[in-house]
Design a protein around this motif. Structure first.
Motif, PDB file in Angstrom:
ATOM      1  N   GLU A   1      20.885 -31.733 144.155  1.00 16.43           N
ATOM      2  CA  GLU A   1      22.290 -31.677 144.575  1.00 16.43           C
ATOM      3  C   GLU A   1      22.736 -30.229 144.786  1.00 16.43           C
ATOM      4  O   GLU A   1      23.443 -29.912 145.746  1.00 16.43           O
ATOM      5  CB  GLU A   1      23.188 -32.351 143.533  1.00 16.43           C
TER       6      GLU A   1
ATOM      7  N   ARG B   1      24.046 -28.386 148.289  1.00 18.36           N
ATOM      8  CA  ARG B   1      25.297 -27.629 148.383  1.00 18.36           C
ATOM      9  C   ARG B   1      25.038 -26.194 148.841  1.00 18.36           C
ATOM     10  O   ARG B   1      25.810 -25.637 149.628  1.00 18.36           O
ATOM     11  CB  ARG B   1      26.015 -27.642 147.028  1.00 18.36           C
TER      12      ARG B   1
ATOM     13  N   GLN C   1      24.558 -26.264 152.460  1.00 17.27           N
ATOM     14  CA  GLN C   1      25.841 -26.458 153.144  1.00 17.27           C
ATOM     15  C   GLN C   1      26.615 -25.143 153.234  1.00 17.27           C
ATOM     16  O   GLN C   1      27.195 -24.819 154.277  1.00 17.27           O
ATOM     17  CB  GLN C   1      26.667 -27.513 152.398  1.00 17.27           C
ATOM     18  N   TYR C   2      26.610 -24.373 152.139  1.00 19.25           N
ATOM     19  CA  TYR C   2      27.254 -23.054 152.182  1.00 19.25           C
ATOM     20  C   TYR C   2      26.591 -22.169 153.244  1.00 19.25           C
ATOM     21  O   TYR C   2      27.259 -21.517 154.052  1.00 19.25           O
ATOM     22  CB  TYR C   2      27.137 -22.360 150.826  1.00 19.25           C
TER      23      TYR C   2
ATOM     24  N   THR D   1      27.202 -23.430 156.848  1.00 20.65           N
ATOM     25  CA  THR D   1      28.610 -23.254 157.209  1.00 20.65           C
ATOM     26  C   THR D   1      28.890 -21.797 157.529  1.00 20.65           C
ATOM     27  O   THR D   1      29.611 -21.475 158.492  1.00 20.65           O
ATOM     28  CB  THR D   1      29.515 -23.731 156.068  1.00 20.65           C
TER      29      THR D   1
ATOM     30  N   ARG E   1      34.076 -24.380 152.527  1.00 20.26           N
ATOM     31  CA  ARG E   1      34.130 -25.774 152.991  1.00 20.26           C
ATOM     32  C   ARG E   1      35.112 -26.531 152.120  1.00 20.26           C
ATOM     33  O   ARG E   1      35.160 -26.336 150.897  1.00 20.26           O
ATOM     34  CB  ARG E   1      32.763 -26.449 152.863  1.00 20.26           C
ATOM     35  N   ALA E   2      35.856 -27.449 152.712  1.00 21.67           N
ATOM     36  CA  ALA E   2      36.849 -28.204 151.961  1.00 21.67           C
ATOM     37  C   ALA E   2      36.206 -29.090 150.904  1.00 21.67           C
ATOM     38  O   ALA E   2      36.829 -29.392 149.878  1.00 21.67           O
ATOM     39  CB  ALA E   2      37.692 -29.047 152.922  1.00 21.67           C
ATOM     40  N   ASP E   3      34.949 -29.508 151.125  1.00 19.56           N
ATOM     41  CA  ASP E   3      34.292 -30.422 150.197  1.00 19.56           C
ATOM     42  C   ASP E   3      33.437 -29.716 149.157  1.00 19.56           C
ATOM     43  O   ASP E   3      32.702 -30.357 148.414  1.00 19.56           O
ATOM     44  CB  ASP E   3      33.437 -31.431 150.969  1.00 19.56           C
ATOM     45  N   LEU E   4      33.531 -28.372 149.083  1.00 18.51           N
ATOM     46  CA  LEU E   4      32.764 -27.602 148.110  1.00 18.51           C
ATOM     47  C   LEU E   4      33.690 -26.673 147.334  1.00 18.51           C
ATOM     48  O   LEU E   4      34.786 -26.344 147.798  1.00 18.51           O
ATOM     49  CB  LEU E   4      31.691 -26.768 148.819  1.00 18.51           C
TER      50      LEU E   4
ATOM     51  N   ASP F   1      35.623 -23.544 146.015  1.00 18.77           N
ATOM     52  CA  ASP F   1      36.110 -22.401 146.774  1.00 18.77           C
ATOM     53  C   ASP F   1      35.199 -21.195 146.569  1.00 18.77           C
ATOM     54  O   ASP F   1      34.561 -21.037 145.523  1.00 18.77           O
ATOM     55  CB  ASP F   1      37.536 -22.074 146.323  1.00 18.77           C
TER      56      ASP F   1
END
Length: 503
Positions: free
Chosen positions: A443, A447, A450-451, A454, A463-466, A468
């Motif tokens: 997991e 993430r 994704q960082y 992005t 990202r709004a789903d990760l 800040d």
């Protein structure tokens, strides 16, 4: 049955493979083979080919000898190729491009060691991984050798120019290129940020575990037994003098030869002979056209390409080097050798360092020394570099902090923690590596990717789903560990106020 995919380049067609969710193209030449008279010359254009070139097999690694941390040997100079990983064509075009520069200490490494499909598919980015000249082939200098010490850097610039010309054919956006690298690859990015020839070839950069970009490294803090290291950048004149001395000492040239004759002799020296001195030539040279100024002076002065940057370090960087080059070879740091190492590294400040890192505060003397080395040789320079960048451009800083991360290089009996290179298994896969992540680590890996992707897409990892991630100008550092992503006091954790007063 193998499914193939064909792409037509300006130099000819290449045929790769269609795999689960992605396309793979391997061993595509981006420059002519630097062999014979092309040894130690700038990368030359590829000779076009007819028919369809197979791109299912990795290209040759750059010439290198196997090491304890990299079990690959190569003696073929025909190495200027790259691999490309592309998400399924059905998902669209105009994707961000991430160009990955491998690590390996400047003497080792290859694109074939990295499988980027997880990063490419999950982040919907095109990943380009090149091979480039290393060691004595990448950073050699000699009188009469034009712009010596920069051949690996120029190979990478040729990669970036190739990407600008060709990547749209793979669905990538040549106007959105992120240059990312780890360890030696990150050091090279610092050179690209200063090199005039790299301007405009990439639009964001990610530097992972960059070593000593700005200053010197005290004795033993890189590897116990290794003396103080100079900055990672060599003055051109110094490199030329050193290269000439090595060439004569090793019998590669006839003493008294003029530069032109000496270079002709050097271009005939067998690869295996040159490789014996490869680790003496890993510092890119400045003072020439490719790298006019040392990054150690240019970056703090703000003389670098102003693009968004991500910068990061491992929580326990130096455990890799202490474990591999001290404990694993039967020469661990001991209670008897510890005071000597401290004294030789820090001189008049040794008592203060020893008081701050007392042996009774650590399970073993090797771990005590690894903490000193992590804080002084890795955390302090990384923080100074991040602050230098942040004074002029948006910069995001992170610390990989999973102390249960699997180790790329086995260190039996040594607590590896979040050591140098330990984050790589979270971002990419290693063919035949046999490393596995727990569900929580997987997991975290998702993430992290994704960082990263992005940031490659927008120049900001938010990202709004990760959780800040403010930029480092606020003093913020993002800690990355399973089930605990968030801010950490990096300065306090590594005693950087203390180290700011030390040599």
């Amino acid at each position: 049955m193998t499914q193939h995919a064909t792409v037509r380049l300006s130099s000819g067609a290449v045929r790769g493979r269609r795999l689960d969710g992605h396309l793979s193209f391997r061993g595509i030449p981006y420059a002519a083979a630097p062999i014979g008279d092309r040894r130690w010359r700038p990368p030359a254009p590829v000779e076009p080919w007819t028919g369809i070139r197979d791109a299912t097999v990795p290209g040759n690694p750059a010439p290198q000898l196997a090491q304890s941390f990299a079990d690959v040997t190569s003696v073929d100079e025909d190495c200027l190729t790259l691999d490309i990983t592309v998400p399924e064509a059905a998902r669209g075009t105009g994707r961000p491009v991430l160009v990955w520069l491998h690590g390996g200490g400047g003497t080792n490494g290859s694109a074939a060691a990295y499988d980027a499909q997880r990063l490419a598919v999950a982040g919907d980015v095109v990943v380009v991984a090149p091979n480039f000249r290393l060691g004595v082939f990448g950073c050699f200098g000699h009188p009469g050798l034009a712009d010596g010490g920069t051949f690996g850097l120029r190979d990478q610039q040729a990669v970036l120019r190739w990407v600008r010309r060709e990547i749209a054919r793979f669905g990538g956006d040549p106007a959105n290129v992120t240059l990312a690298g780890e360890s030696y690859g990150a050091l090279m990015i610092a050179a690209h940020l200063v090199s005039p020839g790299s301007a405009g070839l990439f639009h964001r950069a990610i530097l992972q575990s960059a070593f000593s970009v700005l200053g010197t490294t005290p004795a033993h803090t890189f590897i116990p037994g290794v003396p103080e290291l100079p900055p990672r950048w060599a003055p051109m004149a110094e490199l030329e003098q050193f290269g000439a001395a090595v060439a004569v000492e090793r019998g590669w040239v006839t003493p008294g030869s003029d530069p032109e004759s000496a270079l002709a002799q050097l271009r005939r020296v067998p690869v295996t002979d040159l490789l014996q001195a490869s680790d003496s030539f890993i510092r890119p040279a400045f003072g020439g056209i490719t790298l006019p100024e040392s990054p150690s002076t240019a970056i703090p002065a703000g003389r670098f390409h102003r693009i968004p940057l991500m910068l990061g370090a491992m929580r326990d960087e130096a455990r890799f080097f202490v474990g591999l080059f001290a404990d694993l070879v039967g020469n661990p740091v001991t209670a008897e050798s510890y005071p000597r190492l401290v004294a030789e590294a820090f001189g008049d400040s040794a008592d203060q360092v020893a008081a701050r890192y007392p042996l009774d505060g650590f399970p073993t003397p090797s771990l005590a020394w690894a903490q000193i080395a992590t804080d002084r040789a890795w955390a302090r320079p990384a923080w100074e570099l991040g602050r230098a960048f942040a004074a002029h451009t948006g910069t995001w800083f992170y610390e990989f902090a999973d102390r249960d991360a699997p180790s790329l290089v086995p260190l039996p009996g040594f607590p590896t923690g979040a050591q140098h290179s330990s984050a790589l298994a979270y971002q990419i896969d290693f063919p035949g590596g046999g490393m596995s992540l727990s569900a929580a680590q997987r997991e975290l890996a998702d993430r992290m990717n994704q960082y990263w992707t992005t940031f490659a897409r927008h120049g900001d990892p938010a990202r709004a789903d990760l959780p800040d991630w403010p930029d480092v100008s606020t003093g913020y550092v993002q800690a990355l560990a399973p089930e605990r992503i968030g801010g950490t006091d990096y300065v306090a954790e590594h005693g950087l106020d203390f180290w700011g007063r030390m040599p």
